[in-house]
Scaffold this active site. Sequence first.
Site, mmCIF file in Angstrom:
data_model
loop_
_atom_site.group_PDB
_atom_site.id
_atom_site.type_symbol
_atom_site.label_atom_id
_atom_site.label_comp_id
_atom_site.label_asym_id
_atom_site.label_seq_id
_atom_site.Cartn_x
_atom_site.Cartn_y
_atom_site.Cartn_z
ATOM 1 N N ASP A 138 2.922 14.782 30.926
ATOM 2 C CA ASP A 138 2.100 13.880 31.736
ATOM 3 C C ASP A 138 2.737 13.509 33.065
ATOM 4 O O ASP A 138 2.091 12.900 33.913
ATOM 5 C CB ASP A 138 1.796 12.598 30.933
ATOM 6 N N HIS B 135 9.752 11.620 24.739
ATOM 7 C CA HIS B 135 8.840 12.286 23.804
ATOM 8 C C HIS B 135 9.381 12.151 22.404
ATOM 9 O O HIS B 135 10.599 12.186 22.204
ATOM 10 C CB HIS B 135 8.684 13.773 24.165
HETATM 11 N N1 CMC Z 1 10.998 4.534 29.384
HETATM 12 C C1 CMC Z 1 12.015 3.722 28.991
HETATM 13 N N2 CMC Z 1 12.585 3.790 27.783
HETATM 14 C C2 CMC Z 1 12.116 4.679 26.924
HETATM 15 C C3 CMC Z 1 11.058 5.553 27.251
HETATM 16 C C4 CMC Z 1 10.504 5.453 28.541
HETATM 17 N N3 CMC Z 1 9.510 6.257 28.911
HETATM 18 N N4 CMC Z 1 10.777 6.345 26.195
HETATM 19 C C5 CMC Z 1 11.621 5.977 25.227
HETATM 20 N N5 CMC Z 1 12.436 4.993 25.663
HETATM 21 C C6 CMC Z 1 13.557 4.380 24.933
HETATM 22 C C7 CMC Z 1 13.081 3.390 23.882
HETATM 23 O O1 CMC Z 1 12.983 2.089 24.399
HETATM 24 C C8 CMC Z 1 14.138 3.527 22.827
HETATM 25 O O2 CMC Z 1 15.275 2.842 23.276
HETATM 26 P P1 CMC Z 1 16.291 2.155 22.202
HETATM 27 O O3 CMC Z 1 16.853 3.276 21.411
HETATM 28 O O4 CMC Z 1 17.297 1.430 23.033
HETATM 29 O O5 CMC Z 1 15.447 1.217 21.375
HETATM 30 C C9 CMC Z 1 14.505 5.014 22.872
HETATM 31 O O6 CMC Z 1 14.201 5.437 24.220
HETATM 32 C C10 CMC Z 1 13.718 5.880 21.897
HETATM 33 O O7 CMC Z 1 12.338 5.615 22.136
HETATM 34 P P2 CMC Z 1 11.248 5.475 21.009
HETATM 35 O O8 CMC Z 1 10.215 4.518 21.477
HETATM 36 O O9 CMC Z 1 11.906 5.224 19.689
HETATM 37 O O10 CMC Z 1 10.694 6.922 20.983
HETATM 38 P P3 CMC Z 1 9.334 7.347 20.381
HETATM 39 O O11 CMC Z 1 9.527 8.714 19.876
HETATM 40 O O12 CMC Z 1 8.847 6.336 19.398
HETATM 41 O O13 CMC Z 1 8.324 7.312 21.633
HETATM 42 C C11 CMC Z 1 7.050 7.936 23.500
HETATM 43 C C12 CMC Z 1 7.888 8.425 22.318
HETATM 44 C C13 CMC Z 1 6.410 9.142 24.156
HETATM 45 C C14 CMC Z 1 5.953 7.020 22.985
HETATM 46 C C15 CMC Z 1 7.965 7.196 24.483
HETATM 47 O O14 CMC Z 1 8.963 8.044 24.968
HETATM 48 C C16 CMC Z 1 7.165 6.580 25.628
HETATM 49 O O15 CMC Z 1 6.650 5.473 25.490
HETATM 50 N N6 CMC Z 1 7.052 7.295 26.806
HETATM 51 C C17 CMC Z 1 6.240 6.812 27.905
HETATM 52 C C18 CMC Z 1 4.765 7.145 27.643
HETATM 53 C C19 CMC Z 1 4.478 8.626 27.824
HETATM 54 O O16 CMC Z 1 4.898 9.249 28.784
HETATM 55 N N7 CMC Z 1 3.720 9.183 26.867
HETATM 56 C C20 CMC Z 1 3.299 10.589 26.908
HETATM 57 C C21 CMC Z 1 3.959 11.383 25.830
HETATM 58 S S1 CMC Z 1 3.767 13.176 26.093
HETATM 59 C C22 CMC Z 1 2.073 13.455 25.987
HETATM 60 C C23 CMC Z 1 1.577 13.346 24.602
HETATM 61 O O17 CMC Z 1 1.576 14.339 23.884
HETATM 62 O O18 CMC Z 1 1.179 12.239 24.209
#
Ligand code: CMC
Length: 432
Positions: free
Chosen positions: A364, A307
């Site tokens: 989710d 998240h």
């Molecule tokens: N699986 C694998 N790696 C992950 C995941 C995941 N679900 N989430 C984050 N990471 C890794 C990402 O690759 C990055 O790694 P590194 O530092 O080596 O580059 C690190 O963790 C930080 O991730 P980020 O993409 O910079 O984080 P963000 O804040 O931009 O993304 C997110 C948040 C929710 C989009 C992401 O965690 C994700 O894609 N999760 C899966 C989709 C999901 O469950 N979404 C629902 C969110 S909650 C409901 C809502 O309110 O939307």
Amino acid sequence: MVAMSDTVTLTIDGKSVELPLITGSEGERAIDIGKLRATTGLVTIDAGFKNTASTLSGITFLDGEKGILRYRGYPIEQLAEKSTFVEASYLVLYGELPTKEQLANFRERLTMHSLLHEDMKHFFDGFPAKGHPMGILAAMIGSLSAYYPDSLDPDSDTDLHIARLMSKVSTIAAFGYKRSIGQPFMYPKNSLDYGENFFRMMFGVPSEDYEPDPLAVAALNALLILHIDHEQNCSTSTVRLVGSSDASIYASVSAGISALWGPLHGGANQAVMNMLREIRDSGGDYRGFMEQVKDKSSGRRLMGFGHRVYKSYDPRAKILKTMADKVLPKMGASDPLLDIAQELEQIALKDSYFVERNLYPNVDFYSGITYRALGIPENMFTVMFSLGRLPGWMAQWREMNQDPRHVIGRPRQIYTGAGERNYVPVGDRKGK
Ligand code: CMC
């Protein structure tokens, strides 16, 4: 309550500028850079707004490190256990828990507006029966502005639009489902409360009485409350941004629905189910699956994990997990995918990749399992998220619209394209 006492000094090219420091009611601090460009010629850049507060807001407080979520000061745990979706929506929309009379009036307003204009029923015939319900929902909500042109005036009766939207959205969602399975529409019934009515419109048929399971109604109620608001997430920011141009609340909410649909946001609840099924079909190859989601080149992620704001367990996921564990068996619903989800969670929580990055289950991860137990079809999971999030979107739209200082949202950019060059007629251009 916002304090604006201190300043910070920024020194650029030997020149110092004082920038105001803003402190929120929970002690969060921000540097107000509103005048930075005028005084220094500089803008800030912050991809994905990871470090940018787009607004002041008195609606939701979220502490991602401590796993705290409060609507208007009330902890989410208390609201999910003790409140109703309609009451909690009133709270989020209007700032206080309603008195008995206010609640009764609000309920009555919702009841009065639950019917769709009969002409709108024909819209459903124009969509493919198997079209994704989120595409249908966004289109139907957007088209409400054509039926209520008074909404084009930003100073029109917002509370009326709020009541219309809140009651019509569940009717639209249920009608869309009925159409997809070829059954007659079930009109809303005034004597029922929000959840009972929704179940009846979804699963009732005109020839029979329909009594929803009270446990299912209670579970739906809690699910919807958990989704009401979540400060400036992707869809809420979209609603505010669209609304900042003085577009109607229907157009703004429709845009929010589209933003929510993506699998990185609300669409994750449907994606989680695909993922759990994939693990089941692989004969439980958790290890292979985990290797894929940790490998950046695979383009895959562990859906329902991670998240932007929570760096600890999402409090909504905690409540949902308990609900999936305890409530579903009472409803006679057992789901092998729940076992897979629990196993997957345990593996991920011990994996150094997830531990180092503070990745925990989000709302989710367990919501889909619960929707399944309630008989909601998978392609409607994100529609359910929309029903829950709607009061939050509207509260945020209303807060912005009522703030006399609000301005149109319009970020800057840093241009990285070609420098100035002269036009070349097509016949003189080089290359194939
Ligand atoms: N699986 C694998 N790696 C992950 C995941 C995941 N679900 N989430 C984050 N990471 C890794 C990402 O690759 C990055 O790694 P590194 O530092 O080596 O580059 C690190 O963790 C930080 O991730 P980020 O993409 O910079 O984080 P963000 O804040 O931009 O993304 C997110 C948040 C929710 C989009 C992401 O965690 C994700 O894609 N999760 C899966 C989709 C999901 O469950 N979404 C629902 C969110 S909650 C409901 C809502 O309110 O939307």
